[in-house]
Design a protein around this motif. Structure first.
Motif, PDB file in Angstrom:
ATOM      1  N   LEU A 120      60.609   7.508  33.383  1.00  0.00           N
ATOM      2  CA  LEU A 120      61.478   7.056  34.467  1.00  0.00           C
ATOM      3  C   LEU A 120      61.742   5.576  34.265  1.00  0.00           C
ATOM      4  CD1 LEU A 120      59.648   8.804  37.426  1.00  0.00           C
ATOM      5  CD2 LEU A 120      61.684   9.605  36.239  1.00  0.00           C
ATOM      6  N   LYS A 121      63.012   5.192  34.335  1.00  0.00           N
ATOM      7  CA  LYS A 121      63.381   3.800  34.091  1.00  0.00           C
ATOM      8  C   LYS A 121      64.417   3.361  35.112  1.00  0.00           C
ATOM      9  CE  LYS A 121      64.990   0.794  30.348  1.00  0.00           C
ATOM     10  NZ  LYS A 121      65.437   0.742  28.952  1.00  0.00           N
ATOM     11  N   VAL A 122      64.292   2.121  35.558  1.00  0.00           N
ATOM     12  CA  VAL A 122      65.258   1.532  36.487  1.00  0.00           C
ATOM     13  C   VAL A 122      65.722   0.211  35.888  1.00  0.00           C
ATOM     14  CG1 VAL A 122      65.651   0.664  38.816  1.00  0.00           C
ATOM     15  CG2 VAL A 122      64.084   2.581  38.446  1.00  0.00           C
ATOM     16  N   GLN A 123      67.032   0.056  35.785  1.00  0.00           N
ATOM     17  CA  GLN A 123      67.621  -1.176  35.262  1.00  0.00           C
ATOM     18  C   GLN A 123      68.573  -1.740  36.303  1.00  0.00           C
ATOM     19  OE1 GLN A 123      69.013   0.729  31.489  1.00  0.00           O
ATOM     20  NE2 GLN A 123      68.226  -1.184  30.618  1.00  0.00           N
ATOM     21  N   SER A 124      68.459  -3.042  36.529  1.00  0.00           N
ATOM     22  CA  SER A 124      69.329  -3.724  37.486  1.00  0.00           C
ATOM     23  C   SER A 124      69.793  -5.042  36.894  1.00  0.00           C
ATOM     24  CB  SER A 124      68.577  -3.970  38.798  1.00  0.00           C
ATOM     25  OG  SER A 124      69.322  -4.808  39.641  1.00  0.00           O
ATOM     26  N   GLN A 125      71.080  -5.301  37.027  1.00  0.00           N
ATOM     27  CA  GLN A 125      71.658  -6.542  36.529  1.00  0.00           C
ATOM     28  C   GLN A 125      71.005  -7.760  37.179  1.00  0.00           C
ATOM     29  OE1 GLN A 125      75.735  -7.075  37.811  1.00  0.00           O
ATOM     30  NE2 GLN A 125      76.271  -8.165  35.937  1.00  0.00           N
TER      31      GLN A 125
END
Length: 141
Positions: A120-125
């Protein structure tokens, strides 16, 4: 002093919970609960959101070989408010009802007959990236 104080207000995503639960034969429910513990939302300013100059955060799930996603999307786009998300012009009752806009839960259903890992991965600018791995232990007969 001011730059450090400002940095403390920036959005910061954390994983509150990442879990898997067996709900049927070879079927598992995967949950991911995220929280923005920063004061500001993941889009920083409403105007940036309105004019489309900020990208949403993306939550993703990657399955091991032999696993199949039967519900939910591989990639989910979202924004989260910060802990200062209260509109002070609202009635107190309405502000209390809106206190969880800085949290979100994503769920997926996964079918597998083999044990394996789910990433599970979360990417945010604006709020960085975080990831975790769940070990799914399938019942092998």
């Amino acid at each position: 002093f001011f730059p450090f104080r400002l940095a403390g207000l920036l959005p910061r995503l954390i994983i509150k919970e990442a879990s898997s639960t067996k709900i049927g034969e070879h079927v598992y429910k995967v949950n991911l609960i995220l929280e923005n513990v920063g004061a500001l939302p993941t889009y920083i300013m409403k105007h940036a959101l309105d004019i489309g100059s900020t990208k949403p955060a993306i939550a993703s799930i990657k399955l091991a070989d032999g696993m199949k996603l039967i519900s939910g999307d591989n990639f989910i786009k979202f924004h989260l408010e910060g802990y200062l998300n209260k509109d002070l012009t609202e009635q107190r009752r309405e502000r209390l009802n809106n206190c969880d806009k800085n949290k979100v839960t994503f769920s997926w259903l996964v079918r597998t007959e083999e044990s394996g890992k789910i990433k599970l991965k979360v990417q945010s600018q604006k709020a960085g990236s975080i990831k975790t791995v769940l070990n799914l232990s399938a019942d092998i007969s």
